[in-house]
Motif scaffolding. Structure first.
Motif, PDB file in Angstrom:
ATOM      1  N   GLN A  25       0.856  -1.193   0.000  1.00  0.00           N
ATOM      2  CA  GLN A  25       0.000   0.000   0.000  1.00  0.00           C
ATOM      3  C   GLN A  25       0.888   1.237   0.000  1.00  0.00           C
ATOM      4  OE1 GLN A  25      -2.285  -0.778   3.580  1.00  0.00           O
ATOM      5  NE2 GLN A  25      -4.053  -1.287   2.317  1.00  0.00           N
ATOM      6  N   GLU A  26       0.450   2.247  -0.730  1.00  0.00           N
ATOM      7  CA  GLU A  26       1.188   3.516  -0.743  1.00  0.00           C
ATOM      8  C   GLU A  26       0.524   4.504   0.205  1.00  0.00           C
ATOM      9  OE1 GLU A  26      -2.105   4.288  -3.477  1.00  0.00           O
ATOM     10  OE2 GLU A  26      -0.658   2.671  -3.620  1.00  0.00           O
ATOM     11  N   ASN A  27       1.366   5.371   0.780  1.00  0.00           N
ATOM     12  CA  ASN A  27       0.886   6.462   1.630  1.00  0.00           C
ATOM     13  C   ASN A  27       1.711   7.693   1.260  1.00  0.00           C
ATOM     14  OD1 ASN A  27      -0.444   7.912   3.574  1.00  0.00           O
ATOM     15  ND2 ASN A  27       0.745   7.113   5.272  1.00  0.00           N
ATOM     16  N   LEU A  28       1.481   8.173   0.044  1.00  0.00           N
ATOM     17  CA  LEU A  28       2.303   9.240  -0.517  1.00  0.00           C
ATOM     18  C   LEU A  28       1.647  10.601  -0.336  1.00  0.00           C
ATOM     19  CD1 LEU A  28       3.221   7.460  -3.879  1.00  0.00           C
ATOM     20  CD2 LEU A  28       4.575   7.559  -1.788  1.00  0.00           C
ATOM     21  N   THR A  29       2.489  11.612  -0.170  1.00  0.00           N
ATOM     22  CA  THR A  29       2.034  12.995  -0.190  1.00  0.00           C
ATOM     23  C   THR A  29       2.683  13.664  -1.395  1.00  0.00           C
ATOM     24  OG1 THR A  29       3.816  13.710   1.268  1.00  0.00           O
ATOM     25  CG2 THR A  29       1.736  13.127   2.310  1.00  0.00           C
ATOM     26  N   TYR A  30       2.047  14.692  -1.893  1.00  0.00           N
ATOM     27  CA  TYR A  30       2.516  15.381  -3.100  1.00  0.00           C
ATOM     28  C   TYR A  30       2.823  16.819  -2.746  1.00  0.00           C
ATOM     29  CZ  TYR A  30       0.757  11.165  -5.174  1.00  0.00           C
ATOM     30  OH  TYR A  30       0.543   9.843  -5.480  1.00  0.00           O
ATOM     31  N   GLN A  31       3.974  17.281  -3.224  1.00  0.00           N
ATOM     32  CA  GLN A  31       4.431  18.629  -2.901  1.00  0.00           C
ATOM     33  C   GLN A  31       4.887  19.327  -4.181  1.00  0.00           C
ATOM     34  OE1 GLN A  31       7.252  18.621   0.305  1.00  0.00           O
ATOM     35  NE2 GLN A  31       8.139  20.562  -0.313  1.00  0.00           N
ATOM     36  N   PRO A  69       9.067  16.183 -13.365  1.00  0.00           N
ATOM     37  CA  PRO A  69       9.451  17.521 -13.804  1.00  0.00           C
ATOM     38  C   PRO A  69       8.309  18.249 -14.517  1.00  0.00           C
ATOM     39  CG  PRO A  69      10.827  15.827 -14.851  1.00  0.00           C
ATOM     40  CD  PRO A  69       9.799  15.132 -14.023  1.00  0.00           C
ATOM     41  N   ASN A  70       8.317  19.558 -14.398  1.00  0.00           N
ATOM     42  CA  ASN A  70       7.256  20.379 -15.010  1.00  0.00           C
ATOM     43  C   ASN A  70       7.054  20.077 -16.487  1.00  0.00           C
ATOM     44  OD1 ASN A  70       6.426  21.844 -12.734  1.00  0.00           O
ATOM     45  ND2 ASN A  70       8.163  23.226 -12.924  1.00  0.00           N
ATOM     46  N   ASN A  71       8.141  19.860 -17.224  1.00  0.00           N
ATOM     47  CA  ASN A  71       8.018  19.649 -18.675  1.00  0.00           C
ATOM     48  C   ASN A  71       7.412  18.295 -19.026  1.00  0.00           C
ATOM     49  OD1 ASN A  71      10.288  18.190 -17.883  1.00  0.00           O
ATOM     50  ND2 ASN A  71      11.402  18.609 -19.766  1.00  0.00           N
ATOM     51  N   LYS A  72       7.247  17.393 -18.046  1.00  0.00           N
ATOM     52  CA  LYS A  72       6.631  16.090 -18.285  1.00  0.00           C
ATOM     53  C   LYS A  72       5.186  16.024 -17.798  1.00  0.00           C
ATOM     54  CE  LYS A  72      10.329  13.902 -19.762  1.00  0.00           C
ATOM     55  NZ  LYS A  72      10.434  13.208 -21.016  1.00  0.00           N
ATOM     56  N   LEU A  73       4.737  17.020 -17.011  1.00  0.00           N
ATOM     57  CA  LEU A  73       3.391  17.005 -16.439  1.00  0.00           C
ATOM     58  C   LEU A  73       2.333  17.311 -17.500  1.00  0.00           C
ATOM     59  CD1 LEU A  73       4.076  18.880 -13.088  1.00  0.00           C
ATOM     60  CD2 LEU A  73       3.605  16.441 -13.380  1.00  0.00           C
ATOM     61  N   SER A  74       1.197  16.630 -17.395  1.00  0.00           N
ATOM     62  CA  SER A  74       0.068  16.903 -18.278  1.00  0.00           C
ATOM     63  C   SER A  74      -0.931  17.771 -17.507  1.00  0.00           C
ATOM     64  CB  SER A  74      -0.593  15.584 -18.720  1.00  0.00           C
ATOM     65  OG  SER A  74      -1.282  14.994 -17.641  1.00  0.00           O
ATOM     66  N   ASP A  75      -2.118  17.951 -18.078  1.00  0.00           N
ATOM     67  CA  ASP A  75      -3.133  18.749 -17.389  1.00  0.00           C
ATOM     68  C   ASP A  75      -3.911  17.920 -16.354  1.00  0.00           C
ATOM     69  OD1 ASP A  75      -4.367  17.191 -19.282  1.00  0.00           O
ATOM     70  OD2 ASP A  75      -5.629  18.771 -20.089  1.00  0.00           O
ATOM     71  N   GLN A  76      -3.622  16.627 -16.239  1.00  0.00           N
ATOM     72  CA  GLN A  76      -4.244  15.755 -15.237  1.00  0.00           C
ATOM     73  C   GLN A  76      -3.423  15.788 -13.945  1.00  0.00           C
ATOM     74  OE1 GLN A  76      -7.177  14.163 -15.931  1.00  0.00           O
ATOM     75  NE2 GLN A  76      -7.027  15.307 -17.843  1.00  0.00           N
ATOM     76  N   PRO A  77      -4.027  15.526 -12.789  1.00  0.00           N
ATOM     77  CA  PRO A  77      -3.273  15.506 -11.530  1.00  0.00           C
ATOM     78  C   PRO A  77      -2.231  14.380 -11.516  1.00  0.00           C
ATOM     79  CG  PRO A  77      -5.644  15.543 -11.107  1.00  0.00           C
ATOM     80  CD  PRO A  77      -5.466  15.342 -12.576  1.00  0.00           C
ATOM     81  N   PHE A  78      -1.047  14.682 -11.003  1.00  0.00           N
ATOM     82  CA  PHE A  78       0.038  13.710 -10.896  1.00  0.00           C
ATOM     83  C   PHE A  78      -0.190  12.824  -9.672  1.00  0.00           C
ATOM     84  CE2 PHE A  78       4.264  12.845  -8.923  1.00  0.00           C
ATOM     85  CZ  PHE A  78       4.683  11.893  -9.828  1.00  0.00           C
ATOM     86  N   SER A  79      -0.104  11.504  -9.856  1.00  0.00           N
ATOM     87  CA  SER A  79      -0.215  10.577  -8.725  1.00  0.00           C
ATOM     88  C   SER A  79       0.394   9.230  -9.096  1.00  0.00           C
ATOM     89  CB  SER A  79      -1.668  10.395  -8.291  1.00  0.00           C
ATOM     90  OG  SER A  79      -2.414   9.769  -9.301  1.00  0.00           O
ATOM     91  N   LEU A  80       0.773   8.491  -8.051  1.00  0.00           N
ATOM     92  CA  LEU A  80       1.314   7.135  -8.183  1.00  0.00           C
ATOM     93  C   LEU A  80       0.393   6.187  -7.413  1.00  0.00           C
ATOM     94  CD1 LEU A  80       5.028   7.905  -7.264  1.00  0.00           C
ATOM     95  CD2 LEU A  80       4.121   7.584  -9.551  1.00  0.00           C
ATOM     96  N   LYS A  81       0.016   5.079  -8.032  1.00  0.00           N
ATOM     97  CA  LYS A  81      -0.859   4.093  -7.388  1.00  0.00           C
ATOM     98  C   LYS A  81      -0.283   2.695  -7.622  1.00  0.00           C
ATOM     99  CE  LYS A  81      -4.025   7.084  -6.286  1.00  0.00           C
ATOM    100  NZ  LYS A  81      -3.840   7.711  -5.034  1.00  0.00           N
ATOM    101  N   VAL A  82      -0.288   1.866  -6.575  1.00  0.00           N
ATOM    102  CA  VAL A  82       0.143   0.484  -6.718  1.00  0.00           C
ATOM    103  C   VAL A  82      -0.883  -0.258  -7.562  1.00  0.00           C
ATOM    104  CG1 VAL A  82       0.593  -1.695  -5.516  1.00  0.00           C
ATOM    105  CG2 VAL A  82       1.400   0.452  -4.524  1.00  0.00           C
TER     106      VAL A  82
END
Length: 127
Positions: A25-31, A69-82
């Motif tokens: 299980q992941e317990n990640l925070t995004y900054q 990195p900013n140049n790889k981000l799309s208009d969707q929210p960034f997240s990681l899920k197992v």
């Protein structure tokens, strides 16, 4: 959607006969950072195996620190899920393979594999 593969080895004193259960299980925070978005925090690995000493529980914490990195981000929210996890036994070691889905990154241009009849290795070309 992109994928990330992680491999973690857990070494035990006991000879392992079989894996009874395995959960990740992941317990990640995004900054938000100046250069992108950072995913930080633990992946909790828990399970049980059968060894020479009977059924044993195990748990491990794997700290994540992933920068998108900013140049790889799309208009969707960034997240990681197992997405999935599986374990494989080698003597007194459990090798855990974790696949994570990465959301919110741009898709690269499609690549086409071509084979040059004079070359020994396939060549990758972007369209």
């Amino acid at each position: 959607m992109k994928k990330m593969k992680i491999e973690k080895q857990l070494i035990f004193a006991d000879q392992i006969k079989r894996i009874i259960s395995l959960q990740v299980q992941e317990n990640l925070t995004y900054q938000q950072e100046d250069d992108g978005i950072k995913a930080m925090g633990p992946l909790f690995i828990q399970g049980e195996y059968e060894g020479a000493q009977g059924v044993q529980r195990f748990q491990e914490t794997l700290e994540m620190d992933v920068l998108a990195p900013n140049n790889k981000l799309s208009d969707q929210p960034f997240s990681l899920k197992v997405k999935e996890s599986e374990g494989e036994i080698t003597d007194n070691t459990i090798v855990i393979h974790i696949t994570m889905d990465i959301f919110g990154l741009r898709e690269d241009e499609p690549k086409q594999m071509t084979k040059d009849i004079n070359a020994k290795q396939p060549r990758v070309e972007t369209q």
